[in-house]
Design an enzyme around this catalytic site. Structure first.
Site, PDB file in Angstrom:
ATOM      1  N   LYS A   1      -1.253  -0.802  -4.307  1.00 49.97           N
ATOM      2  CA  LYS A   1      -2.475  -0.071  -3.938  1.00 49.97           C
ATOM      3  C   LYS A   1      -2.089   1.375  -3.665  1.00 49.97           C
ATOM      4  O   LYS A   1      -1.163   1.644  -2.900  1.00 49.97           O
ATOM      5  CB  LYS A   1      -3.077  -0.749  -2.702  1.00 49.97           C
ATOM      6  N   LEU A   2      -2.782   2.281  -4.325  1.00 48.43           N
ATOM      7  CA  LEU A   2      -2.499   3.702  -4.157  1.00 48.43           C
ATOM      8  C   LEU A   2      -3.551   4.325  -3.254  1.00 48.43           C
ATOM      9  O   LEU A   2      -4.751   4.174  -3.499  1.00 48.43           O
ATOM     10  CB  LEU A   2      -2.530   4.427  -5.514  1.00 48.43           C
ATOM     11  N   LYS A   3      -3.104   5.049  -2.256  1.00 47.72           N
ATOM     12  CA  LYS A   3      -4.037   5.812  -1.428  1.00 47.72           C
ATOM     13  C   LYS A   3      -4.467   7.037  -2.227  1.00 47.72           C
ATOM     14  O   LYS A   3      -3.615   7.686  -2.870  1.00 47.72           O
ATOM     15  CB  LYS A   3      -3.329   6.265  -0.150  1.00 47.72           C
TER      16      LYS A   3
ATOM     17  N   SER B   1       0.853  -1.180   0.000  1.00 46.86           N
ATOM     18  CA  SER B   1       0.000   0.000   0.000  1.00 46.86           C
ATOM     19  C   SER B   1       0.895   1.238   0.000  1.00 46.86           C
ATOM     20  O   SER B   1       1.757   1.380   0.867  1.00 46.86           O
ATOM     21  CB  SER B   1      -0.865  -0.039   1.266  1.00 46.86           C
TER      22      SER B   1
ATOM     23  N   LYS C   1      -9.656  -7.463   7.942  1.00 47.51           N
ATOM     24  CA  LYS C   1      -8.625  -7.120   8.933  1.00 47.51           C
ATOM     25  C   LYS C   1      -9.109  -7.705  10.247  1.00 47.51           C
ATOM     26  O   LYS C   1     -10.208  -7.345  10.704  1.00 47.51           O
ATOM     27  CB  LYS C   1      -8.497  -5.607   9.084  1.00 47.51           C
TER      28      LYS C   1
ATOM     29  N   GLU D   1     -11.238   0.612  -3.308  1.00 53.98           N
ATOM     30  CA  GLU D   1     -11.507   0.243  -1.916  1.00 53.98           C
ATOM     31  C   GLU D   1     -12.124   1.397  -1.144  1.00 53.98           C
ATOM     32  O   GLU D   1     -11.635   2.525  -1.206  1.00 53.98           O
ATOM     33  CB  GLU D   1     -10.184  -0.195  -1.273  1.00 53.98           C
TER      34      GLU D   1
ATOM     35  N   ASN E   1     -10.236   5.325   1.699  1.00 51.80           N
ATOM     36  CA  ASN E   1     -10.539   5.480   3.125  1.00 51.80           C
ATOM     37  C   ASN E   1     -11.729   6.401   3.361  1.00 51.80           C
ATOM     38  O   ASN E   1     -11.678   7.316   4.186  1.00 51.80           O
ATOM     39  CB  ASN E   1      -9.313   5.976   3.905  1.00 51.80           C
TER      40      ASN E   1
ATOM     41  N   GLY F   1      -4.018  -4.559   6.046  1.00 52.44           N
ATOM     42  CA  GLY F   1      -2.925  -4.343   6.998  1.00 52.44           C
ATOM     43  C   GLY F   1      -3.119  -3.044   7.740  1.00 52.44           C
ATOM     44  O   GLY F   1      -3.789  -2.127   7.245  1.00 52.44           O
TER      45      GLY F   1
ATOM     46  N   ASP G   1     -13.810  -2.055   3.291  1.00 45.81           N
ATOM     47  CA  ASP G   1     -12.894  -2.219   4.432  1.00 45.81           C
ATOM     48  C   ASP G   1     -13.639  -1.725   5.682  1.00 45.81           C
ATOM     49  O   ASP G   1     -14.306  -2.496   6.376  1.00 45.81           O
ATOM     50  CB  ASP G   1     -11.614  -1.415   4.136  1.00 45.81           C
TER      51      ASP G   1
ATOM     52  N   ASP H   1      -7.346   3.069  -2.824  1.00 53.55           N
ATOM     53  CA  ASP H   1      -8.027   3.032  -1.526  1.00 53.55           C
ATOM     54  C   ASP H   1      -8.294   4.462  -1.080  1.00 53.55           C
ATOM     55  O   ASP H   1      -7.363   5.250  -0.910  1.00 53.55           O
ATOM     56  CB  ASP H   1      -7.133   2.316  -0.501  1.00 53.55           C
TER      57      ASP H   1
HETATM   58  O1  NPG Z   1       0.640  -2.263   4.780  1.00 63.54           O
HETATM   59  O2  NPG Z   1      -0.124  -2.466   6.791  1.00 63.54           O
HETATM   60  C1  NPG Z   1      -0.055  -1.892   5.696  1.00 63.54           C
HETATM   61  C2  NPG Z   1      -0.880  -0.667   5.472  1.00 63.54           C
HETATM   62  C3  NPG Z   1      -2.014  -0.942   4.573  1.00 63.54           C
HETATM   63  O3  NPG Z   1      -3.069   0.936   3.619  1.00 63.54           O
HETATM   64  C4  NPG Z   1      -2.975   0.214   4.561  1.00 63.54           C
HETATM   65  N1  NPG Z   1      -3.663   0.355   5.669  1.00 63.54           N
HETATM   66  O4  NPG Z   1      -6.759   1.993   5.296  1.00 63.54           O
HETATM   67  O5  NPG Z   1      -6.132  -0.022   4.978  1.00 63.54           O
HETATM   68  C5  NPG Z   1      -5.913   1.105   5.369  1.00 63.54           C
HETATM   69  C6  NPG Z   1      -4.539   1.454   5.902  1.00 63.54           C
HETATM   70  C7  NPG Z   1      -4.464   1.785   7.362  1.00 63.54           C
HETATM   71  C8  NPG Z   1      -3.227   1.850   7.979  1.00 63.54           C
HETATM   72  C9  NPG Z   1      -5.556   2.014   8.101  1.00 63.54           C
HETATM   73  C10 NPG Z   1      -3.120   2.142   9.325  1.00 63.54           C
HETATM   74  C11 NPG Z   1      -5.433   2.303   9.450  1.00 63.54           C
HETATM   75  C12 NPG Z   1      -4.217   2.371  10.058  1.00 63.54           C
END
Ligand code: NPG
Length: 369
Positions: free
Chosen positions: A161-163, A135, A262, A213, A190, A290, A238, A188
């Site tokens: 995966k690109l935020k 990610s 998760k 996502e 969020n 993750g 998610d 993703d």
């Molecule tokens: O590689 O663990 C990893 C990070 C993956 O993008 C990732 N996690 O929104 O999924 C998510 C995001 C996240 C990270 C969310 C930390 C909350 C806390």
């Protein structure tokens, strides 16, 4: 059944190798509550996925600490417990899934170590290596993004995966797609968008993404179902999936075609397995998300990701993607983009005592350890 004799809570902080920016903020350290339990049979470790503030979820570290210290742990101490009935024992406390999941992980670790079984085998894994994605946080510049993506692809990661967030989306995703026409690429958000952003999603729909996502609200299903009807790209949920019941509703409504599991977000590994089972029966692929876990939580994620319905690469990246020095022996990515699933009893890993002490900010013990 085994008697819960003592519980130790620890707040740890590990520096991240690079800041991780998402649509809800930037993290430069990984701060987490670790749980160590001792039972009549042995000891086990759990890691809570909550972060320092209530952005990704309502739960956050200081609150998790109080919930465990003042409510969940006192209700279990000196009682006979087992992992399979723990969720039922704690059902009186509404929500607090991340805190409960950390306790369940520690109890599973203790139980499985005592019986000499690995977590992966216990959960029903059918593979000993899992395909890994990575990610990529929101970068300041396009050049930086392309550099990071190129580096991860060279490492062997099988999905990027690109935020994204409003204003930092289409151009970036398009640029990465043009630079790498054939890679498995996803985005993703969020929960940063609304249905009014449908034109953006129609434009992203042209970029052959593996999935989009959590584009909409963290607690929504209906709008996601409406958006899914308008685009070809599968939506993945998610934040909206907090339980097997949520997953069943989302699938039935057509709110997603892929589910991110998760374990912490859904209240534990056993609820994760229920989601896996129902998604598999509905032929909906799942993958393991993750939360920047240390080696403890990462071991649990890798075991989960080894179940047969986890058919897409997870955010189960190597330790060095996050930390210069992990708490456990590091998890290493093979050039083929896979990581070995721990095979030792329980989680199959334990924190290194010296590293653990160096990164501990706070510690509290309960019971007769
Ligand atoms: O590689 O663990 C990893 C990070 C993956 O993008 C990732 N996690 O929104 O999924 C998510 C995001 C996240 C990270 C969310 C930390 C909350 C806390």
């Amino acid at each position: 059944m085994t008697r819960l004799r003592s519980v130790e809570l620890r707040l740890i902080s590990l520096p991240l190798v690079r800041p991780f920016r998402t649509s809800f903020g930037e993290e430069t350290t990984k701060d987490a509550v670790l749980v160590r339990i001792e039972t009549g049979e042995g000891a086990g470790w759990g890691e809570c996925v909550a972060g320092p503030d209530p952005r990704y979820s309502e739960e956050f570290n200081d609150e998790v600490w109080l919930t465990l210290r003042d409510h969940l742990v006192p209700s279990l101490l000196d009682r006979d417990i087992r992992a399979e009935s723990l969720a039922g024992d704690l059902a009186w406390a509404r929500g607090h899934r991340m805190a409960k999941a950390a306790l369940e992980m520690a109890l599973l670790d203790a139980e499985l170590q005592a019986s000499g079984r690995s977590l992966a085998e216990y959960l029903g894994a059918d593979k000993d290596r899992v395909a890994c994605g990575v990610s990529v946080g929101i970068t300041r510049t396009l050049e930086e993004l392309l550099k990071q993506v190129g580096g991860y692809l060279a490492d062997g990661y099988l999905r990027i995966k690109l935020k994204i967030e409003p204003g930092t989306d289409l151009e970036r995703v398009r640029t990465v797609r043009e630079a790498h026409p054939d890679i498995a690429l996803s985005v993703d958000a969020n929960a940063a968008y609304t249905l009014e952003d449908a034109p953006l999603f129609r434009a992203l729909d042209e970029l052959e993404l593996l999935m989009i996502e959590q584009p909409l609200r963290h607690d929504d299903l209906l709008d996601h179902a409406k958006l899914q009807r308008e685009i070809r790209t599968p939506l993945c949920l998610d934040e909206s999936i907090r339980s097997a019941m949520d997953a069943a509703a989302a699938i039935e409504l057509g709110a997603c075609r892929i589910v991110n599991i998760k374990q912490g977000r859904v209240g534990g590994l056993l609820e994760s397995r229920r989601i896996h089972d129902l998604a598999r029966a509905a032929e909906v692929p799942v993958w393991c998300g993750g939360m920047l876990e240390t080696g403890i939580g990462r071991a649990a994620n890798l075991a989960l990701a080894a179940l047969p319905g986890f058919t897409l690469p997870g955010d189960t990246s190597a330790s060095q993607r996050y930390f210069a020095e992990d708490l456990t022996e590091p998890f290493v990515l093979d050039p083929d983009g896979t990581i070995a699933v721990p095979s030792g009893p329980g989680l199959g890993v334990a924190p290194d005592p010296g590293r653990l002490e160096r990164c501990t900010l706070r510690i509290e013990r309960f019971g007769k350890g």
